[in-house]
Structure formats: C-alpha cells, structure tokens
Design a protein around this motif. Structure first.
Motif, PDB file in Angstrom:
ATOM      1  N   THR A  34       0.601  -1.448  -0.334  1.00 42.62           N
ATOM      2  CA  THR A  34       0.091  -0.187   0.278  1.00 42.62           C
ATOM      3  C   THR A  34       1.089   1.062  -0.050  1.00 42.62           C
ATOM      4  N   ALA A  35       0.158   2.549   0.014  1.00 44.30           N
ATOM      5  CA  ALA A  35       1.241   3.999  -0.389  1.00 44.30           C
ATOM      6  C   ALA A  35       1.623   3.914   1.144  1.00 44.30           C
ATOM      7  N   ASN A  36       1.376   3.655   2.025  1.00 51.29           N
ATOM      8  CA  ASN A  36       1.849   4.391   3.675  1.00 51.29           C
ATOM      9  C   ASN A  36       1.959   3.105   4.512  1.00 51.29           C
ATOM     10  N   GLN A  37       2.574   2.193   3.355  1.00 54.97           N
ATOM     11  CA  GLN A  37       3.285   0.574   4.375  1.00 54.97           C
ATOM     12  C   GLN A  37       3.773   0.782   5.008  1.00 54.97           C
ATOM     13  N   PHE A  38       5.070   2.271   4.132  1.00 50.13           N
ATOM     14  CA  PHE A  38       6.726   1.871   4.774  1.00 50.13           C
ATOM     15  C   PHE A  38       6.657   3.700   5.123  1.00 50.13           C
ATOM     16  N   PHE A  39       7.044   3.578   6.183  1.00 51.76           N
ATOM     17  CA  PHE A  39       6.774   5.890   6.410  1.00 51.76           C
ATOM     18  C   PHE A  39       8.079   6.158   7.219  1.00 51.76           C
ATOM     19  N   SER A  40       8.404   6.754   7.490  1.00 58.95           N
ATOM     20  CA  SER A  40       9.793   7.363   8.084  1.00 58.95           C
ATOM     21  C   SER A  40       9.503   8.525   9.609  1.00 58.95           C
ATOM     22  N   ASP A  41      10.346   9.053  10.654  1.00 62.96           N
ATOM     23  CA  ASP A  41      10.056  10.570  11.261  1.00 62.96           C
ATOM     24  C   ASP A  41      11.023   9.945  11.956  1.00 62.96           C
ATOM     25  N   ASP A  42      11.429  11.283  12.354  1.00 65.77           N
ATOM     26  CA  ASP A  42      12.661  11.455  13.565  1.00 65.77           C
ATOM     27  C   ASP A  42      11.984  10.561  14.653  1.00 65.77           C
ATOM     28  N   THR A  43      10.573   9.827  15.395  1.00 65.13           N
ATOM     29  CA  THR A  43      10.642   9.142  16.169  1.00 65.13           C
ATOM     30  C   THR A  43      11.403   8.020  15.800  1.00 65.13           C
ATOM     31  N   HIS A  44      10.997   7.185  14.596  1.00 62.77           N
ATOM     32  CA  HIS A  44      11.957   6.572  14.398  1.00 62.77           C
ATOM     33  C   HIS A  44      12.872   6.276  13.728  1.00 62.77           C
ATOM     34  N   HIS A  45      14.101   7.377  13.956  1.00 65.69           N
ATOM     35  CA  HIS A  45      14.936   6.890  13.791  1.00 65.69           C
ATOM     36  C   HIS A  45      15.676   6.377  14.594  1.00 65.69           C
ATOM     37  N   ASP A  46      15.595   5.784  15.441  1.00 67.24           N
ATOM     38  CA  ASP A  46      16.855   5.026  16.081  1.00 67.24           C
ATOM     39  C   ASP A  46      15.855   3.455  16.087  1.00 67.24           C
ATOM     40  N   HIS A  47      14.851   2.518  15.524  1.00 70.81           N
ATOM     41  CA  HIS A  47      14.229   1.973  15.501  1.00 70.81           C
ATOM     42  C   HIS A  47      12.997   1.598  14.828  1.00 70.81           C
ATOM     43  N   VAL A  48      13.167   0.184  14.937  1.00 68.75           N
ATOM     44  CA  VAL A  48      12.212  -0.229  13.308  1.00 68.75           C
ATOM     45  C   VAL A  48      10.097  -0.811  14.319  1.00 68.75           C
ATOM     46  N   HIS A  49       9.486   0.041  14.033  1.00 66.14           N
ATOM     47  CA  HIS A  49       8.275   0.032  14.087  1.00 66.14           C
ATOM     48  C   HIS A  49       7.267  -1.407  13.530  1.00 66.14           C
TER      49      HIS A  49
END
Length: 356
Positions: free
Chosen positions: A336-351
């Motif tokens: 889907t278009a939003n299956q992957f995302f990135s932001d500052d909160t997730h700079h240090d881990h994989v959700h």
C-alpha cells in the motif's frame, strides 16, 4: 515491557525461561559470589559482599588466646549487586541530551545502594538533577521494595519526538538485593519531557503495567518466549507472558527470527497509548505492534550499522504481514502507499504494526 538479567550468576535467557514459568527468580549470595558481570547503570551497594566477624569487646582476651569455637558466628552475607556505569548516548542520536535527561531520572529513581531506598532519598536524588521531586510518586514499578537495586539501561528509544515535547521509552533491567538474595527484575518507563532551558525537563512518568501471567499461552507465544534469536526485555517478556499480544505479532517475530537475530525494545506496555502528538490510538497498547532497536547485533541508531541491513529487515517485516513499518529511512514500494514510513521518532528503531 519481564526478562531481566542478574549479572553474576543468571543468564538473561535463563531468567526469561524461568519467568515464563511464572515464578520469581532469586539467587542466594553464595550463588552470586563470582565476579561482577557486564556493566549497566546504577550505584553499587555501600557494603562489600562476604562475611565479617564482630570486633571483640574491650573485656575479652586477645583473639589469639581464644579457642577457635569462641569467635562467634559470622554476620549474614549481603548479596552483591553488579557495579554498572551510567548510560550514555552513542553516535547517531538526533537529540542526545533529551534521551540522557530521561535516562538520568530513571537511573536516579530505579537504583540505590543499601540504606538509600526510601522516598526521601529518592526525592533528594531527583532534586539533584534539577527535576521536580514529586516525580518520585509516579515511579511505580521502577522502585521495587528491595534493600538495594542496580539498574542497567538496555535501550532508550523515542516514543515521540516533536519540536517542544518528547517521549523517551527507557528500557531497563534491575538486580534487586534483599539480604542474601538477588532477584532479577526490570521495567520500561515512558518518560515525557518538554523543552526548557538550559535542559529539557521531565513532566510525567508512565511505567509499564504488563498484567499478570496468563494460565495458558498460544504456541506462538511459547516459541517466542524461548527463542534464542529474539531478545525480550523485562516488560516485553511480561507482555507476552500475559497473553495480551496478538498472534499476528508473534508469528511475524518467528518469521523474522529465521533470518535475523534481533532485540525488541517495546511490545505492548510502556508505550504511549496514542501515537505521540495525536489522538490516534497506537497499535502497541492493543498488543498489535513491536519495536526493534537492534538487528544482528547492530543498533538501528548507530551510523555504522549497514543501511541495507535495516532496510532489508523492514521489507522482511512487511512481507511477514505488517501493514505499517516505520524506520530511519523512507522506503519505496510496499503493498500500500503507506506501508513504509519514516520520521524523527523512528530514527532509532524499526516499528512493526498489525491490524489484527
């Protein structure tokens, strides 16, 4: 987010297996008389381990003239706690002092030498950091009833990072000393901060509340709890043992463990109820997500970690059924278009999140 380490005589995986059976794990001082284990933050006990004999009274003859049996019994041993250095942020952190501020408070609240375990002493330690001593009342499971406690921070990751506010999830293991016994414990604390000068200040604490162990667990839960390729900190271990984590999460963990060994930071408890800065419910408290801070021994936040390793793990998580995979880089593609995302909160881990 329960699988702690007693540094001297109890391996981490050994404790997790014992905790999965539902009992507290403790060791006598005799079992802990070896050298201290790996470092982790928190002060060492104020008295050295071992035994001591009471000094002779002034009226007693010199000890050389006493028969061997008259020296009296040895004083009870005190279980030795691991001596651990304080946590420090490594390379690659976006806001290192924000994490350090949160961790320093957790270390001050969750570790103390013998004789310094009361609320007054805790308030003094918090005040020395320039923080509100009333935060002691919010420490909950971070302050177990023990004579002395040593604390090691496993990981500090963002639960949220905005321009003027943050959530830092401090994942810790604790060794608790009560008399001659060491007990393994630990928790995860959602530390809320707001921007201030000269340093950010802590406004709230939310310790993990995993819930009681379930009478029965699914096969997937049992497999994850005993896997040597999936590292679970105390609160995350307790989440799985409570039976409150969906099998979609557990099955994905087992699928990923066929290719990778990885360290989980947060599963259900110890995470913000809502996605930080929004009113949108997070998948974590619903038992439908997990976060990973280390893959094949490499921290996600470390600039030296190969980008292809983290990216491949993210794609493997999506292939394992996750509809919402976040990490330090925005990946292309996806179901889907939003299956992957990135932001500052997730700079240090994989959700890794799931719908059910």
């Amino acid at each position: 987010m329960l699988g702690p380490v007693v540094e001297q005589a109890l391996t981490r995986r050994g404790f997790l297996a014992g905790a999965a059976a539902g009992g507290a794990v403790s060791l006598t001082a005799a079992a802990c008389s070896g050298p201290a284990g790996p470092a982790g933050p928190g002060p060492s006990p104020s008295t050295a381990p071992g035994t001591s004999s009471p000094p002779p009274s002034s009226s007693a003859p010199p000890s050389s003239s006493l028969p061997p049996s008259s020296t009296g019994p040895a004083a009870p041993s005190t279980a030795a706690l691991p001596s651990v250095p304080p946590w420090a942020p490594g390379a690659g952190e976006l806001q290192p002092d924000v994490k350090l501020r949160a961790v320093q408070l957790v270390e001050a609240l969750g570790s103390w030498p013998a004789g310094a375990g009361g609320a007054d002493a805790a308030r003094s330690r918090v005040s020395a950091l320039g923080l509100d001593p009333s935060l002691v009342a919010q420490a909950g499971s971070l302050r177990p009833s023990a004579e002395a406690v040593s604390l090691r921070v496993v990981d500090a990751q963002y639960g949220g990072l905005l321009a003027d506010s943050a959530s830092v999830l401090v994942v810790c293991e604790q060794s608790e000393s009560s008399g001659a016994t060491l007990t393994a414990g630990g928790t995860t604390v959602d530390v809320r901060l707001s921007q201030a000068r000269p340093r950010w200040t802590v406004t709230e604490l939310h310790p993990a509340q995993p819930g009681a162990p379930a009478a029965e667990l699914s096969s997937a839960a049992r497999q994850v709890l005993t896997s040597s390729r999936i590292q679970l900190p105390p609160a995350a271990h307790a989440d799985l043992a409570s039976g409150a984590v969906h099998d979609s999460v557990l099955t994905a963990m087992l699928t990923l463990a066929r290719t990778y060994s990885f360290a989980v930071s947060v599963v259900r408890s110890g995470h913000p109820v809502d996605v930080f800065g929004t009113t949108r419910p997070s998948d974590h408290p619903l038992g439908r997500a997990f976060d990973v801070w280390q893959i094949d021994g490499h921290a996600v936040v470390d600039p030296a970690t190969p980008t292809e390793l983290v990216d491949a793990f993210m794609r493997a998580a999506a292939a394992a059924g996750s509809y919402n995979v976040g990490g330090p880089r925005q990946l292309s593609g996806g179901a889907t278009a939003n299956q992957f995302f990135s932001d500052d909160t997730h700079h240090d881990h994989v959700h890794v999140g799931f719908r059910s």
